[in-house]
Design an enzyme around this catalytic site. Structure first.
Site: not given
Ligand code: NDP
Ligand code: PYC
Length: 347
Positions: A48-49, A190
């Site tokens: 996703s990134h 996602e």
């Molecule tokens: P996920 O729900 O995929 O994962 C969240 C965290 O939980 C990760 O560190 C992951 O580790 C961990 N995790 C997942 N499953 C388990 C488990 N069963 N047990 C223990 N730990 C677990 O992340 P999101 O989809 O919420 O976010 C994805 C990315 O999007 C992030 O990197 C975030 O920074 C980015 N993002 C950026 C934004 C922006 O504005 N710049 C906005 C929103 C999101 P692992 O990776 O090892 O699975």
């Molecule tokens: O995946 O939610 C997201 C997001 C927003 C801006 C950058 N990533």
């Protein structure tokens, strides 16, 4: 060593992505920092990134909403715990790279410090940043708003961002403890990937424009996403708006969306990164903090649970050994972007 012909060594993918950004008109500072974070996402199986974000970044350049030639600027040192970098309308990533050594020095000296990044365009994951802080032996928190696509718990209209929140703790001899997540049920990326794959969303991710629960990605993107953990995620997301938006004198997610006018472009706002020295905080108390942390991690693992980022670090080890596997569609898109630059981008 890369055995699969569809796999690229990490360095080769980096060179390719960096060249695409240079072709798209970004200066060396912006291109290098963006390529590092995007290739890290692809290497660590955070699709996703990963490379799918190249198009969004270039679209934002083509729309004239980010300064492709910005040179981030470090504010004069006032000796305090607050390090300030102005991204000058460029992407957040080179601003972070500029501020990191100053943040680390200040946190080691004072016990804690903050890096405030203002006026940046932001699209990336936060784990590369907290990981980079842990490499200095410091614990870290990173947070930022986004643009308004998420309804507060109890509401149905976009107001909050997907507001990511990341934490890192250094561990000697092994990968740091790192988590990084959106405060919405899932990252918006996602939902976009599910839309492209023609898949339905899991129940409870989003509501449509009329506030009804939906599993249709298109309807979700036009409606509002929901916070993780209901009112708890909603409160954490609001805290991020306060600390990494209002407190640092930068935009909230709603203000950012109003300024940008579209969710097809990367949003502009600020970011806050906090660094802590565990030794300094624990000084004079019984027990060595890093050893005590290891006892906690062992107890978690001892129950059969995994640590956050374990999946990511395993993907990284695979990519280092075997290269990064890309689909044919992804390779074709990289070729197109490399050949056509901004002409390949539709607004
Ligand atoms: P996920 O729900 O995929 O994962 C969240 C965290 O939980 C990760 O560190 C992951 O580790 C961990 N995790 C997942 N499953 C388990 C488990 N069963 N047990 C223990 N730990 C677990 O992340 P999101 O989809 O919420 O976010 C994805 C990315 O999007 C992030 O990197 C975030 O920074 C980015 N993002 C950026 C934004 C922006 O504005 N710049 C906005 C929103 C999101 P692992 O990776 O090892 O699975
Ligand atoms: O995946 O939610 C997201 C997001 C927003 C801006 C950058 N990533």
């Amino acid at each position: 060593m890369t055995s699969d012909p569809a796999s690229l060594p990490i360095d080769a993918l980096f060179a390719r992505v960096e060249a695409i950004f240079r072709r798209g008109g970004l200066n060396a500072v912006q291109s290098g920092a963006l390529a590092r974070v995007i290739v890290a996402g692809e290497r660590d199986a955070c699709k996703s990134h990963g490379i799918y974000r190249i198009e969004g970044a270039l679209r934002t350049v083509k729309a004239g909403k980010v300064n492709a030639e910005a040179m981030p600027e470090l504010a004069p040192d006032d000796g305090s715990a607050i390090i300030r970098v102005n991204a000058r309308g460029g992407f957040a990533n080179p601003a972070f790279e500029l501020g990191l050594p100053h943040l680390a020095e200040r946190a080691q000296r004072l016990g804690m410090a903050a890096l405030v990044i203002n006026d940046c365009t932001h699209f990336s994951a936060l784990w590369p940043e907290v990981e980079a802080v842990t490499a200095h032996g410091l614990a870290a928190l990173a947070l930022c708003p986004s643009y308004a696509t998420v309804a507060p718990a109890g509401g149905t209209k976009p107001l909050l961002g997907t507001n990511p929140f990341a934490f890192g703790w250094p561990r000697s001899g092994s990968d740091p403890y790192v988590f990084d997540f959106a405060t919405s049920v899932a990252a918006r990326g996602e939902i976009e990937l599910k839309r492209r794959a023609g898949e339905k969303l899991p129940e409870g991710w989003a509501v449509d424009a009329d506030g009804r629960s939906t599993r249709d990605p298109e309807a979700a993107l036009a409606g509002a996403m929901l916070t993780f953990g209901g009112h708890k995620g909603s409160a954490i997301s609001t805290m991020i708006e306060l600390l990494a938006g209002i407190m640092i004198g930068d935009l909230t997610s709603l203000e950012s969306l109003r300024q940008l006018g579209s969710t097809n472009l990367s949003p502009s706002h600020g970011e806050l990164i906090l660094a802590f020295s565990p030794e300094r905080f624990a000084a004079g108390r019984e027990g060595e903090p890093f050893a005590r942390a290891e006892t906690l991690f062992e107890a978690i693992l001892g129950q059969g649970a995994r640590l956050p980022s374990q999946r990511r670090f395993a993907a990284r080890a695979r990519a280092e050994a075997e290269g990064i596997a890309l689909s044919e569609a992804e390779r074709t898109q990289l070729d197109r972007l490399a050949a056509e630059g901004l002409d390949a981008i539709t607004l």
